[in-house]
Enzyme design. Structure first.
Site, PDB file in Angstrom:
ATOM      1  N   LYS A  48     -10.740  -4.107  -3.030  1.00 13.71           N
ATOM      2  CA  LYS A  48     -11.649  -2.957  -3.197  1.00 13.71           C
ATOM      3  C   LYS A  48     -10.984  -1.814  -3.925  1.00 13.71           C
ATOM      4  CE  LYS A  48     -13.454  -3.174   1.465  1.00 13.71           C
ATOM      5  NZ  LYS A  48     -12.317  -3.223   2.365  1.00 13.71           N
ATOM      6  N   LYS A  69       0.819  -1.221   0.000  1.00  6.52           N
ATOM      7  CA  LYS A  69       0.000   0.000   0.000  1.00  6.52           C
ATOM      8  C   LYS A  69       0.847   1.262   0.000  1.00  6.52           C
ATOM      9  CE  LYS A  69      -4.347  -1.799   1.546  1.00  6.52           C
ATOM     10  NZ  LYS A  69      -5.509  -1.699   2.416  1.00  6.52           N
ATOM     11  N   LYS A 101      -4.715 -10.713  -5.127  1.00  2.00           N
ATOM     12  CA  LYS A 101      -6.027 -10.886  -4.511  1.00  2.00           C
ATOM     13  C   LYS A 101      -7.041  -9.854  -5.013  1.00  2.00           C
ATOM     14  CE  LYS A 101      -6.050  -7.936  -0.500  1.00  2.00           C
ATOM     15  NZ  LYS A 101      -6.889  -7.632   0.597  1.00  2.00           N
TER      16      LYS A 101
HETATM   17  N1  AQP Z   1      -9.486 -11.232  -1.985  1.00  2.42           N
HETATM   18  C1  AQP Z   1      -9.813 -11.613  -0.751  1.00  2.42           C
HETATM   19  N2  AQP Z   1     -10.079 -12.917  -0.497  1.00  2.42           N
HETATM   20  C2  AQP Z   1     -10.442 -13.323   0.752  1.00  2.42           C
HETATM   21  N3  AQP Z   1     -10.586 -12.478   1.793  1.00  2.42           N
HETATM   22  C3  AQP Z   1     -10.339 -11.176   1.575  1.00  2.42           C
HETATM   23  N4  AQP Z   1     -10.381 -10.097   2.375  1.00  2.42           N
HETATM   24  C4  AQP Z   1     -10.024  -8.990   1.669  1.00  2.42           C
HETATM   25  N5  AQP Z   1      -9.751  -9.324   0.400  1.00  2.42           N
HETATM   26  C5  AQP Z   1      -9.936 -10.672   0.306  1.00  2.42           C
HETATM   27  C6  AQP Z   1     -10.748 -10.142   3.771  1.00  2.42           C
HETATM   28  O1  AQP Z   1     -11.797  -9.203   3.977  1.00  2.42           O
HETATM   29  C7  AQP Z   1     -11.688  -8.688   5.299  1.00  2.42           C
HETATM   30  C8  AQP Z   1     -11.842  -7.214   5.277  1.00  2.42           C
HETATM   31  O2  AQP Z   1     -10.797  -6.604   4.593  1.00  2.42           O
HETATM   32  P1  AQP Z   1     -10.477  -5.084   4.853  1.00  2.42           P
HETATM   33  O3  AQP Z   1     -11.515  -4.235   4.285  1.00  2.42           O
HETATM   34  O4  AQP Z   1     -10.225  -4.853   6.271  1.00  2.42           O
HETATM   35  O5  AQP Z   1      -9.113  -4.844   4.134  1.00  2.42           O
HETATM   36  P2  AQP Z   1      -8.344  -5.565   3.032  1.00  2.42           P
HETATM   37  O6  AQP Z   1      -7.909  -6.906   3.457  1.00  2.42           O
HETATM   38  O7  AQP Z   1      -7.253  -4.615   2.677  1.00  2.42           O
HETATM   39  O8  AQP Z   1      -9.454  -5.690   1.869  1.00  2.42           O
HETATM   40  P3  AQP Z   1      -9.444  -5.138   0.413  1.00  2.42           P
HETATM   41  O9  AQP Z   1     -10.707  -5.518  -0.244  1.00  2.42           O
HETATM   42  O10 AQP Z   1      -8.210  -5.497  -0.315  1.00  2.42           O
HETATM   43  O11 AQP Z   1      -9.501  -3.583   0.610  1.00  2.42           O
HETATM   44  P4  AQP Z   1      -8.478  -2.492   0.179  1.00  2.42           P
HETATM   45  O12 AQP Z   1      -8.358  -2.596  -1.296  1.00  2.42           O
HETATM   46  O13 AQP Z   1      -9.135  -1.225   0.664  1.00  2.42           O
HETATM   47  O14 AQP Z   1      -7.190  -2.784   0.877  1.00  2.42           O
HETATM   48  C9  AQP Z   1     -10.365  -9.164   5.884  1.00  2.42           C
HETATM   49  O15 AQP Z   1     -10.609 -10.238   6.766  1.00  2.42           O
HETATM   50  C10 AQP Z   1      -9.615  -9.633   4.675  1.00  2.42           C
HETATM   51  O16 AQP Z   1      -8.717 -10.681   4.995  1.00  2.42           O
END
Ligand code: AQP
Length: 327
Positions: free
Chosen positions: A196, A113, A193
């Protein structure tokens, strides 16, 4: 009998996609039956990406509505907004004072990030705040996707460190990772992965995507050369990802899906997967819309949740303050 505690959260940093749902929220809903659960909206963590204030407000409310639409029951789960419980930031600071800089710098999420957002101190300290989010509630388990396991390891290390320095205070929680969907991959690039904040909207399927958008995104999802519908992480990352998604949403094993589609082409498989997603997501979407319409009752649920969470968190924090010498 006192139920064990489970804790977790999701950032209101964008629309919730099926990776967040399968990796996290679906598990939350299952856990509320057997655990005393605290699930929250981690708005303070979302600040690490400097969101637009109005957008952050909307996404916070919409994530609360989505949690409920997916099946979180406020009678069983303490549902709240992280920033409404000030103990999180105070314990986060205290844990910072025990955390070597190198531990934070080596975190994969920080490295990924900070390339996108620059090296912000908040991004670096994300894992200590996350450790505070968790340890305050003394949970046994933390349901997360695989990408968060490294942060949870740090949480365990900090709990151990605090306990050995000041006496037993925290429980060392373990990550609960649903193996089949530990990491849902991006549809446009199955080596990374689903996320968002991905630049390309074809990376993810949002829970709120309309049937047409779902069909379009699955249609253009990256597949592999060849035509066989087969799970193979060496040579068929794209199709393997789609098979996993199909399997969890249908409840059928990957083997049985491979059998069903043997001799059939990618097009047929993709079209069936789209219809499956439309079928499974549409009831959640209907509930989501109705929770969103009733903002007053949504805010009441969040207020009740934060009162309960504050009570538990303050109790832990009082113990911490005494142990470390704060008057
Ligand atoms: N691709 C994924 N597969 C399985 N689990 C996932 N999680 C995120 N992406 C995947 C799980 O969702 C929960 C919430 O995530 P978060 O919003 O706290 O942050 P993150 O992991 O950083 O999710 P994103 O979607 O990738 O958001 P951005 O792009 O904003 O960083 C967690 O339990 C995570 O493991």
């Amino acid at each position: 009998m006192v139920k064990p505690v489970a804790v977790s959260g999701v950032q209101p940093s964008g629309e919730i996609h099926i990776g967040n749902y399968l990796g996290a929220i679906k598990q939350f809903v299952e856990l509320q039956e057997k655990y005393q659960t605290y699930f929250f909206i981690v708005d303070l963590h979302a600040l690490t990406e400097n969101p637009d204030p109005q957008k952050l407000r909307e996404q916070t409310i919409s994530l609360a509505a989505l949690y409920l639409a997916c099946g979180l029951n406020p009678k069983k789960t303490t549902l709240f907004i992280q920033s409404h419980v000030p103990a999180h930031t105070e314990l986060g600071w205290i844990l910072n004072t025990l955390t070597p800089l190198g531990e934070l710098q080596r975190m994969t999420q920080f490295k990924d990030k900070s390339e996108k957002h620059g090296v912000l101190a908040g991004l670096l300290n994300y894992p200590t705040l996350m450790a505070a989010d968790i340890l305050l509630y003394r949970p046994e388990v933390v349901p997360v996707g695989e990408d968060q396991v490294q942060h949870l390891e740090l949480t365990r290390t900090l709990a151990r460190k605090f306990n050995s320095k000041y006496g037993k205070t925290f429980i060392e929680p373990r990550a609960l990772v649903e193996k089949d969907v530990a990491r849902v991959m991006g549809l446009d690039d199955p080596t990374k992965k689903m996320s968002k904040s991905a630049a390309n909207p074809n990376n993810y399927i949002n829970i709120s995507d309309s049937p047409d958008v779902i069909r379009k995104k699955i249609k253009v999802a990256v597949t592999d050369s060849g035509s066989e519908i087969k799970y193979d992480l060496q040579t068929k990352l794209g199709i393997s990802n789609l098979l996993s998604i199909y399997s969890v949403f249908s409840g059928n094993s990957i083997k049985s899906i491979e059998f069903k589609y043997s001799g059939k082409n990618y097009g047929i498989f993709k079209s069936d997967l789209s219809e499956l997603l439309v079928e499974k997501l549409s009831p959640i979407q209907k509930k989501y819309e109705s929770f969103l319409k009733n903002k007053k009752s949504l805010m009441k649920i969040l207020d009740d949740g934060s009162k309960k969470a504050n009570k538990t968190a303050e109790k832990t924090l009082k113990d911490v303050r005494e142990k470390i010498g704060l008057i």
